[in-house]
Design an enzyme around this catalytic site. Structure first.
Site, mmCIF file in Angstrom:
data_model
loop_
_atom_site.group_PDB
_atom_site.id
_atom_site.type_symbol
_atom_site.label_atom_id
_atom_site.label_comp_id
_atom_site.label_asym_id
_atom_site.label_seq_id
_atom_site.Cartn_x
_atom_site.Cartn_y
_atom_site.Cartn_z
ATOM 1 C CG ASP A 330 -0.190 -0.067 2.536
ATOM 2 O OD1 ASP A 330 1.017 -0.408 2.519
ATOM 3 O OD2 ASP A 330 -0.809 0.202 3.580
ATOM 4 C CD1 TRP A 359 16.262 1.770 -32.803
ATOM 5 C CD2 TRP A 359 17.197 3.590 -33.696
ATOM 6 N NE1 TRP A 359 16.457 1.520 -34.141
ATOM 7 C CE2 TRP A 359 17.031 2.631 -34.710
ATOM 8 C CE3 TRP A 359 17.757 4.821 -34.013
ATOM 9 C CZ2 TRP A 359 17.409 2.853 -36.035
ATOM 10 C CZ3 TRP A 359 18.137 5.052 -35.325
ATOM 11 C CH2 TRP A 359 17.959 4.083 -36.326
ATOM 12 C CG ASP A 396 18.798 13.077 -21.895
ATOM 13 O OD1 ASP A 396 19.607 13.923 -22.307
ATOM 14 O OD2 ASP A 396 18.678 11.937 -22.390
ATOM 15 C CG ASP A 398 18.072 9.473 -26.832
ATOM 16 O OD1 ASP A 398 18.399 9.743 -27.992
ATOM 17 O OD2 ASP A 398 18.531 8.509 -26.203
ATOM 18 C CD GLU A 400 18.807 7.725 -30.608
ATOM 19 O OE1 GLU A 400 18.834 6.721 -31.370
ATOM 20 O OE2 GLU A 400 19.140 7.670 -29.436
ATOM 21 C CE1 TYR A 401 20.986 10.204 -34.046
ATOM 22 C CE2 TYR A 401 19.987 8.761 -35.685
ATOM 23 C CZ TYR A 401 20.875 8.963 -34.641
ATOM 24 O OH TYR A 401 21.653 7.935 -34.200
ATOM 25 C CE1 TYR A 468 25.952 5.175 -27.721
ATOM 26 C CE2 TYR A 468 27.574 6.292 -26.356
ATOM 27 C CZ TYR A 468 26.261 5.999 -26.655
ATOM 28 O OH TYR A 468 25.240 6.531 -25.898
#
Length: 626
Positions: A330, A359, A396, A398, A400-401, A468
């Site tokens: 609870d 992605w 943030d 993210d 892409e793209y 990367y």
């Protein structure tokens, strides 16, 4: 080509072509001078050369109101010698007429109270220094300009020696002047800290383990100042690890401190059996500064929950919990959010951001940015939901793209990303972090060129540059190539696909070095059917991986296929017919040294669960950034 981080339980990479190329806009017509009511005696302007990377440099002007009444606007003018020019600028509108340059405040930073100061920066090409500076029509040092008396030349770039925890000795070569040099102003981070008659100065009272930038400016017998020397970066010795208020708009690490940020995935609690407590047991919690919680979704123009069960509903037993206390049926908040709350209670230096997109979930950004203010409001309402508002220190994004192709193609235009980040900053304010994960495709006409990352930089605390996934077994037949090369190398399959060129391109577009984080992958990418040890070999397909073909965690590869070669600042391994590339503690340490030399804000990594049980890659980042 940069990485694509997938929501849910899988993560893959597809090769994509670049989208539309951002157009270079010409400089506007010259801006008029300020009115006589805002005379030079009420303001000063000082110049600092922040960094120099050979093909270009970063400069900064600091305007200070030295009068007794507020300024409502400011205009700085200067001359560059032929061959030196401004290529991009932030926090000011910069225009030119021949070799004469003019910078005028933007809407939000024109008003300066007595004693207040503001800075704007720019990237440039050439080797020249500014001369003939004027602030609101008068001398930049607040004094009169003497007719027929030329200002002094720039002194030599200062050298630093006898560096301690709290002091540094600076020496420089003399400037020249037609009437004689009287003394020198010593500038620290663009602000005058001393005026001396000699060619040396020892600055005391500094903070241990902190980065400073020094420059020198000569004054002649009429008190005219000449151009500022080149800058010298200095880091004092010693220092602790507890971060304080940050260099950007939001609450980042303290001055001189470097960001060490890791992504934590909500789907990792399933098949990977990786939980917030693992940050503690691995020893990583005391070494990181930030956590990006991935991912929230972007749907119907809004930020939405990514995985409700993992995010805030999953019940943890006592042995799974950060503080050793079991969840109850609870209690108002469970799941990863509650575990992150407990983590922050034990490690109050850690800041947590909620990351949206990735992605698979980047397809919703195109619709969302059609109304940036509404999108930002939806994200703010979700991040600041009273049930977990204390867990998160910012957001943030993210995407892409922007204006390019990832899993799908976006045609929002070059300005869409800037409009989004501007709206996010306006809504989240200065007490929250606002960051973005961005492409590292530095090829000509590639993804960095497709969006206005320079224009958006003034609204973000930093960019996570996804250095990367440049190469991988989506090219099933090869050639084999390292997925995270620091630099180019002979035979690299694609020009512009390396970390150094990506960082350089962001700088050239006006992104300050301190707002760029270098990305590290805690995994390798590999092929099978490979006979050649060195990069450039042919393959028959992707190597087998635990969760997906062609990709494997570092913690597995370090034992199953140990590295036996290096190329372009990263490692590779040829074992049997498999060929893998990945970063090791040694290559990570080297990359961190490079990041510091570049003046970057630090590093980030994807993602925690790829590291060893004792967090050796996190340790390598932490030690390398000291």
């Amino acid at each position: 080509m940069s990485t694509q981080a997938l929501p849910r339980r899988t993560r893959f990479r597809a090769r994509a072509t670049a989208g539309l190329t951002a157009l270079l806009l010409p400089l506007a017509a010259m801006v008029g001078l300020a009115s006589p009511a805002q005379a030079a005696t009420s303001a000063t302007a000082t110049y600092t050369k922040v960094s120099d990377w050979g093909s270009g440099f970063e400069g900064k002007w600091t305007v200070k109101n030295t009068g007794t009444t507020s300024l409502s606007s400011w205009t700085v003018e200067w001359d560059f010698p032929s061959g030196t020019s401004v290529t991009s600028a932030w926090d000011a509108t910069v225009t030119s007429s021949g070799t004469h340059w003019t910078a005028k405040n933007v809407g939000w930073n024109g008003t300066l109270a007595p004693g207040a100061s503001v800075s704007f920066g720019f990237n440039g090409t050439g080797t020249g220094s500014p001369s003939g500076c004027k602030i609101n029509g008068g001398s930049c040092d607040g004094g009169p300009t003497v007719p027929g008396d030329k200002p002094p030349s720039a002194p030599g770039t200062p050298s630093a020696s006898e560096i301690t925890n709290t002091s540094v000795k600076l020496t420089w070569t003399a400037a020249t002047d037609d009437k004689g040099v009287k003394n020198y102003d010593v500038l620290r981070d663009g602000v005058k800290v001393a005026t001396v008659t000699g060619l040396a100065y020892t600055n005391t009272g500094l903070t241990a383990g902190t980065d400073y930038s020094y420059a020198v400016q000569a004054r002649d017998t009429a008190d005219q100042t000449g151009p500022v020397s080149g800058s010298r970066a200095v880091r004092t010795t010693g220092g602790g690890t507890d971060p304080g208020p940050g260099p950007g708009p939001g609450p980042g690490p303290g001055p001189g401190a470097k960001v060490n940020l890791g992504y934590f995935t909500n789907w990792g609690v399933y098949g990977r059996n990786y939980h917030v407590k693992n940050l503690v047991t691995s020893g990583s919690a005391q070494k990181i500064t930030h956590v990006n919680y991935a991912f929230g979704n972007v749907q119907n123009g809004k930020c939405t929950i990514g995985d409700a069960f993992a995010d805030y509903d999953k019940a943890y037993t006592a042995d799974q919990s950060v503080d050793g206390k079991a969840d109850t049926w609870d209690q108002p908040l469970r799941g990863n959010f509650n575990q992150l709350r407990k983590l922050k209670a034990q490690y109050p230096h850690i800041k947590v951001l909620w990351s949206f997109g990735g992605w698979t979930w980047s397809g919703g950004f195109g619709q969302a940015v059609q109304n940036p203010a509404a999108f930002a409001q939806s994200c703010y309402d979700l991040v600041e939901d009273p049930r977990w508002a204390d867990v998160f220190d910012g957001i943030d994004l993210d995407w892409e793209y922007p204006n390019a192709c990832g899993l799908s193609c976006d045609t929002s235009g070059p300005a869409a990303f800037t409009n989004m980040m501007k709206a996010m900053r306006a809504k989240f304010g200065t007490n929250n972090l606002v960051t973005a994960a961005v492409t590292a495709d530095a090829s000509s006409g590639g993804k960095i060129d497709a969006a206005d990352y320079g224009g958006a930089a003034s609204y973000v605390d930093w960019y996570n540059v996804m250095t990367y996934d440049f190469f991988g077994a989506w090219a099933a037949k090869g050639p084999t190539a390292p997925h995270s090369p620091l630099t180019s190398y002979p035979g690299i399959p694609q020009a512009g696909f390396n970390s150094a060129e990506a960082i350089a391109k962001f700088k050239a577009k006006g992104v300050p070095s301190a707002k760029l984080l270098l990305g590290i992958g805690f995994y390798g990418r590999g092929w099978t059917g490979v006979t050649q040890k060195e990069p450039g070999g042919t393959a028959t397909g992707p190597a087998a991986g635990t969760y997906e073909q062609g990709i494997e965690d570092y913690k597995v590869l370090k034992n199953s296929c140990p590295a036996n070669g290096t190329v372009a600042g990263t490692a590779y391994a040829h074992c049997g017919t498999n060929w893998w590339s990945y970063d090791t503690p040694a290559t990570v340490t080297s990359k961190m040294g490079w990041a510091k030399n570049q003046g970057l804000g630090g590093a980030f990594f994807w993602e925690f669960s790829g590291d060893t049980a004792n967090g050796e890659l996190v340790s390598a980042i932490s030690n390398g950034l000291k």
